[in-house]
Design an enzyme around this catalytic site. Sequence first.
Site, PDB file in Angstrom:
ATOM      1  N   HIS A 236       0.838  -1.193   0.000  1.00  0.00           N
ATOM      2  CA  HIS A 236       0.000   0.000   0.000  1.00  0.00           C
ATOM      3  C   HIS A 236       0.875   1.244   0.000  1.00  0.00           C
ATOM      4  CE1 HIS A 236      -3.679   2.301   0.804  1.00  0.00           C
ATOM      5  NE2 HIS A 236      -2.929   3.034   1.596  1.00  0.00           N
ATOM      6  N   GLU A 270     -12.225  -6.325   3.551  1.00  0.00           N
ATOM      7  CA  GLU A 270     -12.297  -4.893   3.824  1.00  0.00           C
ATOM      8  C   GLU A 270     -11.068  -4.205   3.253  1.00  0.00           C
ATOM      9  OE1 GLU A 270     -12.996  -1.821   7.590  1.00  0.00           O
ATOM     10  OE2 GLU A 270     -12.963  -4.001   7.905  1.00  0.00           O
ATOM     11  N   LEU A 271     -11.279  -3.236   2.410  1.00  0.00           N
ATOM     12  CA  LEU A 271     -10.189  -2.594   1.663  1.00  0.00           C
ATOM     13  C   LEU A 271      -9.149  -1.970   2.591  1.00  0.00           C
ATOM     14  CD1 LEU A 271      -9.121  -1.734  -1.136  1.00  0.00           C
ATOM     15  CD2 LEU A 271     -10.467   0.367  -0.892  1.00  0.00           C
ATOM     16  N   ASP A 272      -7.883  -2.328   2.350  1.00  0.00           N
ATOM     17  CA  ASP A 272      -6.730  -1.743   3.050  1.00  0.00           C
ATOM     18  C   ASP A 272      -6.832  -1.874   4.573  1.00  0.00           C
ATOM     19  OD1 ASP A 272      -5.666  -0.982   0.611  1.00  0.00           O
ATOM     20  OD2 ASP A 272      -6.566   1.021   0.670  1.00  0.00           O
ATOM     21  N   SER A 273      -7.434  -2.955   5.044  1.00  0.00           N
ATOM     22  CA  SER A 273      -7.606  -3.132   6.481  1.00  0.00           C
ATOM     23  C   SER A 273      -7.050  -4.462   6.984  1.00  0.00           C
ATOM     24  CB  SER A 273      -9.094  -3.032   6.856  1.00  0.00           C
ATOM     25  OG  SER A 273      -9.617  -1.759   6.536  1.00  0.00           O
TER      26      SER A 273
END
EC number: 3.5.1.10
Length: 328
Positions: A236, A270-273
């Site tokens: 990320h 869950e996006l970017d979690s």
Amino acid sequence: MIRRVSATSCLSATALRSFTKWSFKSSQFHGESLDSSVSPVLVPGVHVFHCPDDVGIVAKLSDCIAAKGGNILGYDVFVPENRNVFYSRSEFTFDPLKWPRSQMDADFQTIAQKFSALSSVVRVPSLDPKYKIALLLSKQDHCLVEMLHKWQDGKLPVDITCVISNHERAPNTHIMRFLQRHGISYHYLQTTDQNKIEEEIYELVKDTDFLVLARYMQVLSGNFLKGYGKDVINIHHGLLPSFKGRNPAKQAFDAGVKLIGATTHFVTEELDSGPIIEQMVERVSHRDNLTSFVQKSEDLEKKCLMRAIKSYCELRVLPYGTQKTVVF
């Protein structure tokens, strides 16, 4: 006082010829031991263990290695405060003739059953197959280039089965020539908002051990993640939580931040979690322009992703609850 004694003064000519003849013959073992039943090479291994905390776990694991003639080189243990859970990672050497690889799995599995282990994994890099991975990326290729170069230099202990992208690349580019030269297939799969081509991706990656999203700007669905069923690692472009959406470096630049970062994490629905594996930071200042800012950001992403993959392959990463990791 040093006395000089010649060989001929101590040995007769006949004895010297006999000694010389024997010496040359005895040196022709080509790395074999005089006793062929003894292995001349000790092999390194790694074992990680995750179970409910209990008395005697370290002793049992250590005795298991020592009983087979193994030697522990390093041992890390983590027992979180107020949590009934135990983590360990051991590095050891052993003689494969005294402790066959299959028997090693059985021995550790016995301990795993005794302590109701959630995970017990042993890896012998010189004997076990390398991890098979696939790389997914979009337009930016700095992370891909870094991984390919590290792989070529033998610093990335994996087999790259294929590269998948939703952006087409010309056949005469450096990347495409490199892939062709090393027999790594490249698959251009055009995606749309309505069709993410996940069935085609799954067919290409279903036999891999884990996936790496090397700046893949598409969201993998929960159905894909469940169907694949193995780990997916993503790089990320920032410290999570961070600037979301497109052009994150420009967003951070416009905001005048003094620290930029990169985060490698597991992919979840869950996006970017997902649980974080590695994070790195770099200082920036008012003297940076957008070009130098982006360059520093991309350098961080490459280093952060490579360190995370190396840690993963070396069995340093273990799940800690649902949102964290233990990284030895």
